[in-house]
Design an enzyme around this catalytic site. Structure first.
Site, PDB file in Angstrom:
ATOM      1  CE  LYS A  28      -1.655   1.554   4.087  1.00  0.00           C
ATOM      2  NZ  LYS A  28      -1.346   2.950   4.409  1.00  0.00           N
ATOM      3  CG  ASN A  29       2.337   2.550   3.549  1.00  0.00           C
ATOM      4  OD1 ASN A  29       1.174   2.874   3.285  1.00  0.00           O
ATOM      5  ND2 ASN A  29       2.720   2.229   4.758  1.00  0.00           N
ATOM      6  CB  CYS A  36      -4.878  10.216  11.470  1.00  0.00           C
ATOM      7  SG  CYS A  36      -3.277   9.503  11.824  1.00  0.00           S
ATOM      8  NE  ARG A  38       0.815  10.315   9.958  1.00  0.00           N
ATOM      9  CZ  ARG A  38       0.215   9.303   9.335  1.00  0.00           C
ATOM     10  NH1 ARG A  38      -0.908   8.846   9.806  1.00  0.00           N
ATOM     11  NH2 ARG A  38       0.716   8.784   8.232  1.00  0.00           N
ATOM     12  CG  ASP A  80       3.311   1.230   9.486  1.00  0.00           C
ATOM     13  OD1 ASP A  80       3.569   1.464   8.290  1.00  0.00           O
ATOM     14  OD2 ASP A  80       2.999   2.115  10.303  1.00  0.00           O
ATOM     15  NE  ARG A 114      -7.238   4.635   5.371  1.00  0.00           N
ATOM     16  CZ  ARG A 114      -6.656   5.738   5.855  1.00  0.00           C
ATOM     17  NH1 ARG A 114      -7.043   6.227   7.008  1.00  0.00           N
ATOM     18  NH2 ARG A 114      -5.691   6.327   5.199  1.00  0.00           N
TER      19      ARG A 114
END
Ligand code: EPZ
Length: 427
Positions: A24-25, A118, A123, A309, A401
């Protein structure tokens, strides 16, 4: 009012083989980078997750045509003629800020809604702005929008980042590739996704040397010389680490396929320290455990340090390990909310500032729990696999997500898990 939850039956196992999706990243930034090549860029191994859907919508709003065929995308940016990214998309996914660098590179102008914070932290994007200003960008903040202009064009600079920010490094790469002259990015992020982005930019005609190291050199090329390319996204190391943690919890054995094990060196070291047996192949990692989990110490740090993560997933392992573990979160200022949910399942965790003291317990009890971010949500599902009784994980949009078919992949590994729509009476 109804709500979709993930229901997991406890006292179960997780074993077999699973292929992870594309990262994803990385994929999110590769889609943004396609703005720099006027024409059809083809991306493979793009995960089917909602964050990607948002980034596709961002590109379409800019005038691109995006078609998807399974895990491949064709992003045609020839007709992109806008440089504004609307609030409702950036507020859905703050990684939309990754279009800032390529828009400035292509048009010398960008208008991107300021991303909010978030659950896990503020962030901020100050390092993005300071770095781009060094390249000649001038910013105004106008009613929640970041207005970027380059009155005198983009020029090379020697940028030293206060912190090896992944997003700032990426935006600087995507702007500096078309700056006049040479740019040095010092204290750059070293994540594998940075290398993937740099490889794609070089395939488009850029001249980047040193991606993956702390010092990256970019020799600018004319904007119109960058061309579309065909590129395959690297495997998702965090998804892989999540499944490895699940097998460490249950004993496995599990083979995770589709990821370069060198991306997971620190996590593998910690799994071995917690007495898991690990074998690595060219694009796979196999894990099993027969002895009781042993406590450990974890400091989350920028790559190649332990990935933030995977912090929640490893806090879960620590919660069921023999002894006391200490987990320190150094990357985000508020990424321990997962602990509160785990405590509701019977974990013994004390939070002191950015340290978590985790005393291992024998068992966890199934409960209704809530995802606070996508990694915490994924870890709560794993907790449900070994808890006593049933666990219902709420707010699963977080999980969708970043995890493609998480329930389907877990089910294929023998986990008794399903997505259930609960009506008001059952909530
Ligand atoms: C990327 O976020 C990832 N997201 C995150 O993954 C990941 O946790 C993070 O990198 C660190 O590895 C994507 O790639 C879409 P940073 P990013 O800039 O780029 C502060 C997930 O679960 N900072 O390296 O936002 C920032 O507040 C997500 O997939 C500034 O202060 O991370 C944070 O505390 C979560 N000013 C720290 O640096 C800036 O200008 C690291 O942020 C930029 C960052």
């Amino acid at each position: 009012m109804s709500e979709e939850v993930i229901v997991v039956e406890g006292n179960n196992t997780l074993a077999g083989e699973v292929r992870v999706s594309g990262a994803k990243n990385s994929a999110l930034k590769l889609i943004a980078a396609s703005l720099l090549g006027r024409g059809k860029t083809i991306l493979h191994n793009v995960p089917l997750i909602s964050d990607i859907d948002v980034m596709i919508e961002v590109l379409r709003r800019l005038g691109a045509t995006v078609t998807r065929d399974g895990h491949s995308l064709v992003v045609d940016t020839a007709s992109v003629d806008k440089w504004e990214t609307p609030y409702e998309l950036v507020s859905k996914m703050r990684a939309s800020i990754s279009v800032l660098g390529p828009l400035v590179g292509r048009f010398g102008h960008a208008r991107v809604a300021m991303p909010g914070g978030c659950q896990i932290g503020a962030r901020k994007i100050d390092m993005h702005m300071v770095g781009l200003e060094a390249l000649g960008v001038e910013f105004d903040i106008d009613h929640g929008f970041l207005e970027a202009r380059t009155p005198n064009g983009l020029h090379g600079a020697h940028v030293v980042l206060d912190f090896p920010s992944v997003g700032a490094t990426e935006n600087l790469l995507m702007a500096s590739v078309v700056a006049e002259g040479t740019t040095i990015i010092e204290n750059a992020a070293r994540e594998p996704e940075i290398v993937d982005l740099a490889n794609m930019l070089n395939e488009m005609g850029a001249n980047i040397v040193g991606a993956g190291e702390s010092l990256i050199e970019v020799v600018g090329v004319p904007s119109e010389s960058l061309h579309p390319c065909e590129h395959t996204t690297v495997g998702d190391r965090i998804e892989a680490g999540t499944f490895l943690a699940g097998a460490a919890l249950t004993g496995g054995p599990l083979r995770v396929v589709g990821v370069d094990p060198s991306y997971l060196r620190m996590a593998i070291m910690k799994l071995e320290a917690m007495v898991c047996e690990i074998e690595s192949g060219p694009d796979s990692v196999t894990i099993s455990r027969t002895l009781p989990l042993r406590s450990t110490e974890i400091q989350t740090l920028p790559h190649p340090g332990f990935p933030t993560d995977l912090q929640a997933q490893f806090m879960l392992l620590a919660a069921l390990a023999d002894g006391v573990s200490v987990i320190t979160e150094n990357v985000f200022e508020n990424r321990f909310m997962f602990a509160a949910e785990l405590i509701r399942m019977g974990a013994d965790i004390t939070i002191e500032d950015h340290h978590a003291l985790v005393r291992g317990v024998q068992t966890l009890q199934g409960a209704d729990v809530s995802s606070t971010d996508l990694r915490a949500g994924a870890a709560l599902v794993l907790a449900g696999i070994v808890a006593e009784g049933q666990t219902r994980v709420h707010n699963i949009a977080h999980i969708d997500r970043g995890y493609e078919d998480y329930v389907g992949k877990l089910s294929s590994l023998g986990v008794n898990v399903s997505r259930v729509v609960l009506d008001e009476s059952a909530l």
